[in-house]
Design an enzyme around this catalytic site. Structure first.
Site, mmCIF file in Angstrom:
data_model
loop_
_atom_site.group_PDB
_atom_site.id
_atom_site.type_symbol
_atom_site.label_atom_id
_atom_site.label_comp_id
_atom_site.label_asym_id
_atom_site.label_seq_id
_atom_site.Cartn_x
_atom_site.Cartn_y
_atom_site.Cartn_z
ATOM 1 N N HIS A 76 -10.350 -5.264 10.366
ATOM 2 C CA HIS A 76 -11.017 -5.070 9.085
ATOM 3 C C HIS A 76 -12.304 -4.296 9.240
ATOM 4 O O HIS A 76 -13.145 -4.314 8.356
ATOM 5 C CB HIS A 76 -11.302 -6.433 8.437
ATOM 6 N N GLU A 108 0.815 -1.219 0.000
ATOM 7 C CA GLU A 108 0.000 0.000 0.000
ATOM 8 C C GLU A 108 0.840 1.256 0.000
ATOM 9 O O GLU A 108 0.537 2.215 -0.699
ATOM 10 C CB GLU A 108 -0.920 0.049 1.227
#
Lengths: 407, 397
Positions: free
Chosen positions: A212, A143
């Protein structure tokens, strides 16, 4: 109407040689190389704002009318005779993305599994086959690097759309988003623009676990130089996606894991929403309920109960998380004098906290009661279903809060 | 690319005034009688060491004029950094100031091998790289002193020099973060089929950053024309390279990516390597160049630079490997210039720098309204609206 076309007129030189605005020619995609492409910001704003808020019980299609831009067939802007088409939210996002990629060859998508796999939430399904591997790029799981690369590419004039598979993963790219994305325009004295869009699903899902289920809007909200928007319906998802891509500023588009399968009928005509405007979901008189993303649905559910109990809540989906649309919010506060904020962010330092401060600072005189902010608990989201339910705000709590506020 | 172009190297910027000259690449001739365009072939000091590729030849094609311009450019950079040192001590420059003296050959050699359409991005030790990319001395000093005429309008500072027309993308304070940005620039070049390359510079300290390897991986997968240049001055702030890196052979650490080790104090070697790398990257994807260089100053002005290395080491390098001395010797040996001429150039350069500082001191401080400009492209925050957006509630001062 006139102001609408005025805004469009500025952009036309960068698309075709003719300088007159012709709605039929407007959408011919420009295939020029990057060096010839000139910049054109184009945000369609509603200039009929007043009429928008006064309409009661208006469906979303009618509210959209001032924003819609007619394209094919030169159909009139003022009427929606076409019924539109039905689709799910992720399809709406894809439609918006696809239209922008057709329109501007500089738009590209990068993210994990966006290409061949079609996107983990199917937002980019089919785009790789259509546009090729150089425009829909599968990245490795890095990322920090690919967000940085997106920003570097944006510095030269490309318009990348960076997808975080889950917003929480973008924490790894925080340095790039904060220092490079948000600040480069300023520290370079205005030399570089970063027209990047960073998007991804966040929020509490169905027992996805703590890591998450993060809500990153609170972490990013202080970064100067970025804009943040949260979509909640297929209609605004498509409009905000298009607006975000066309914006010259870096925009973070927050989607929600549980909203991808919402179905709605959206117009066939092309439309671009304003990034800084809030959406009036349900006009009312007694209390202003400010919300965004998934909590909008909890609020609407609570609103049904409240209406049965005789209350008339005004529900506003703030949509723009940075900057806040204090105009719409302020007008609402001036009318109802009570504010309830319902959000999914954490209590500490969340969007609600900032919004409370902003409203208090600007509209203190108009408030009859302290602002109540319902947010998620300050805990990592637990796995167990019951515990997870208690972490986020539920409709029953909203009803109670309104009842207390309106005493 | 969306950047506006200027022709490669030889066209002067229209910001030039006759008095404060911008870096003159290949235009100033030192010699009086002998031909200036006389081509020369000079060997680099040491051969290149290659990893996973063929090393370029040691013999570098250059010309008398080019060597003379190297001398002048490096002398200018050296003088500029020393002047910045004095300004910092006089408290006209605040905050962080990272000086590049000793490493000038990397900036000058790289510039000689590329065009303005190639992109260069580096970290915070960026004053000289900015100059090499077409910046003016006045812009440098004005920015360092926080004035409006600085390259970033005074809002960036020492670590945030940018020059869009010159293809110079900064100027970044966070170690290593510029490498993914650089790979993004290379991606844009590939996307637009530009046939240009990007040089992403970083230091030996940054070479241990994960994002570097992430970006290298992506660049290699996508065949991006990215050249990662490690300016190895052997010290990551106060930590010597052997204490920070298990494998200090930075040119090898790309593993699958080819690498080249270059003597970074030899401007001709740098030029040769960059030329080679440019051709290589356009065909084969990313390559790593390790420039073996040295900085005389400490990491920044707050670091004396002598607590982790000996003064003997510093003066030893200065005596044996100084880039400007090497070019001076070349110029004298090849009889391109006399001692006096070179001394005159140095005096001239000194004067130029002093004049630029004087001009920069005259420049204004930014106005308070500049606090809010350029935060957004659309200008949010410059004006604050009340609830009625038609009424401007306050124009922030």
């Amino acid at each position: 109407m006139a102001t609408l076309f005025q805004g469009l007129g500025i952009v036309t030189p960068s698309f075709s040689s003719s300088n007159s605005f012709d709605s039929n020619n407007f959408l011919i995609p420009s295939r020029r190389s990057l060096s010839e492409r000139r910049d054109g910001i184009f945000v369609v704003r509603s200039d009929a704002r007043v009429s928008q808020t006064l309409k009661t019980g208006a469906r979303k299609h009618e509210l959209l009318v001032p924003n819609a831009v007619a394209t094919k067939g030169g159909s009139s802007v003022a009427s929606t005779s076409k019924p539109g088409h039905e689709l799910l939210l992720f399809e709406a996002l894809r439609e918006g993305l696809e239209e922008e990629m057709e329109r501007d060859p500089c738009v590209c998508v990068m993210g994990e599994d966006v290409g061949h796999y079609g996107g983990s939430y199917k937002v980019t399904k089919g785009l790789a086959t259509k546009f090729g591997d150089l425009r829909v790029l599968d990245t490795p799981i890095a990322e920090n690097a690919f967000t940085g690369m997106g920003i570097g590419a944006a510095m030269t004039g490309l318009r990348p759309v960076v997808e975080g598979m889950n917003m929480g993963f973008l924490l790894l790219a925080f340095n790039q988003i904060s220092n490079n994305c948000g600040m480069l325009h300023y520290t370079s004295g205005g030399q570089f623009k970063i027209p990047i869009v960073i998007r991804g699903p966040g929020g509490v899902g169905r027992q996805l676990g703590a890591e998450h289920s993060q809500r990153l809007e609170s972490y990013f909200q202080s970064i100067p130089g970025i804009q943040m928007v949260a979509c909640s319906t297929p209609y605004n998802a498509k409009g905000l996606m298009k607006a975000a891509i066309r914006s010259e500023n870096p925009v973070i588009l927050f989607e929600h894991v549980l909203l991808y399968n919402l179905k709605e009928r959206i117009p066939d005509e092309e439309y671009v929403l304003s990034l800084e405007e809030a959406e009036m979901v349900r006009p009312g008189e007694h209390v202003t309920i400010l919300t965004y993303s998934r909590m909008r649905y909890h609020v609407m559910q609570a609103a049904k109960t409240l209406v049965n109990k005789g209350y008339d809540p005004e529900v506003i989906d703030i949509r723009s998380l940075k900057p806040f649309d204090l105009y719409t919010i302020g007008n609402s506060v001036k009318k109802t004098h009570r504010v309830l904020i319902v959000e999914e962010c954490m209590r500490t330092g969340g969007i609600g906290a900032s919004l409370t401060a902003a409203i208090t600072e600007n509209f203190h005189d108009y408030l009859d009661a302290p602002i109540v902010c319902l947010s998620s608990q300050d805990v990592p989201t637990p796995y167990a279903g019951t515990l997870e339910e208690w972490t986020v705000v539920q409709p029953a709590q909203i009803v109670t809060a309104v009842e207390q506020l309106c005493q | 690319m969306a950047l506006s172009r200027i022709a490669s190297s030889s066209s002067p910027s229209n910001l030039l005034k006759p008095v404060s000259l911008v870096l003159s690449l290949r235009r100033r001739s030192v010699c009086t009688s002998t031909t200036t365009e006389q081509p020369l072939t000079i060997e680099t000091s040491v051969p290149f060491t290659a990893h996973n590729c063929d090393a370029p030849p040691r013999a570098v094609d250059t010309s008398a004029e080019e060597l003379a311009s190297f001398f002048r450019d490096m002398a200018l950079m050296r003088r500029m950094e020393i002047a910045a040192d004095s300004l910092y001590k006089a408290k006209l420059i605040r905050g962080f100031c990272h000086l590049y003296d000793g490493q000038e050959a990397v900036a000058v050699g790289m510039e000689a091998a590329v065009t303005r359409r190639d992109c260069v991005i580096t970290a915070y030790r960026d004053h000289c790289t900015f100059l090499a990319r077409g910046g003016t001395l006045k812009e440098v000093f004005a920015e360092l002193m926080g004035r409006v005429d600085g390259c970033s309008k005074g809002k960036g500072g020492s670590m945030h020099f940018y020059r869009k027309e010159g293809g110079f993308f900064g100027g970044h304070g966070i170690v290593g973060a510029q490498v993914p940005l650089g790979c993004g620039l290379a991606f844009a070049q590939k996307y637009c089929k530009d046939e240009n390359v990007t040089f992403a510079l970083y230091g030996d300290g940054a070479a241990n950053q994960g994002q570097l390897f992430e970006a290298l991986n992506i660049s290699a997968l996508w065949d991006l024309p990215a050249i990662l240049v490690c300016e190895n001055n052997h010290y990551g702030m106060g930590t010597a390279e052997w204490r920070a890196a298990k494998n200090p052979a930075y040119y090898k650490r790309g593993d699958y990516a080819p690498g080249l080790k270059v003597d970074g104090m030899d401007v001709l070697a740098v030029k040769q390597a960059c030329k080679f790398a440019k051709e290589f990257a356009l065909k084969n994807g990313p390559i790593i160049l390790e420039m073996d260089t040295y900085r005389y100053h400490g990491h920044s002005m707050s670091d004396p630079g002598s607590t982790y290395r000996t003064r003997d080491e510093i003066s030893g390098v200065r005596q044996e490997r100084d880039p400007i001395e090497r070019v001076r010797k070349l110029l004298l040996n090849h009889e391109i210039a006399t001692e006096k001429e070179l001394k005159d150039i140095e005096k001239e350069v000194r004067k130029e720098v002093d004049e630029a500082i004087a001009k920069a001191k005259e420049s204004q401080m930014p106005k308070s309204s500049d606090l809010f400009t350029n935060v957004y492209v659309k200008g949010f925050g410059v004006e604050a609206f009340g609830a009625d957006r038609k009424e401007v509630r306050a124009t922030l001062p």
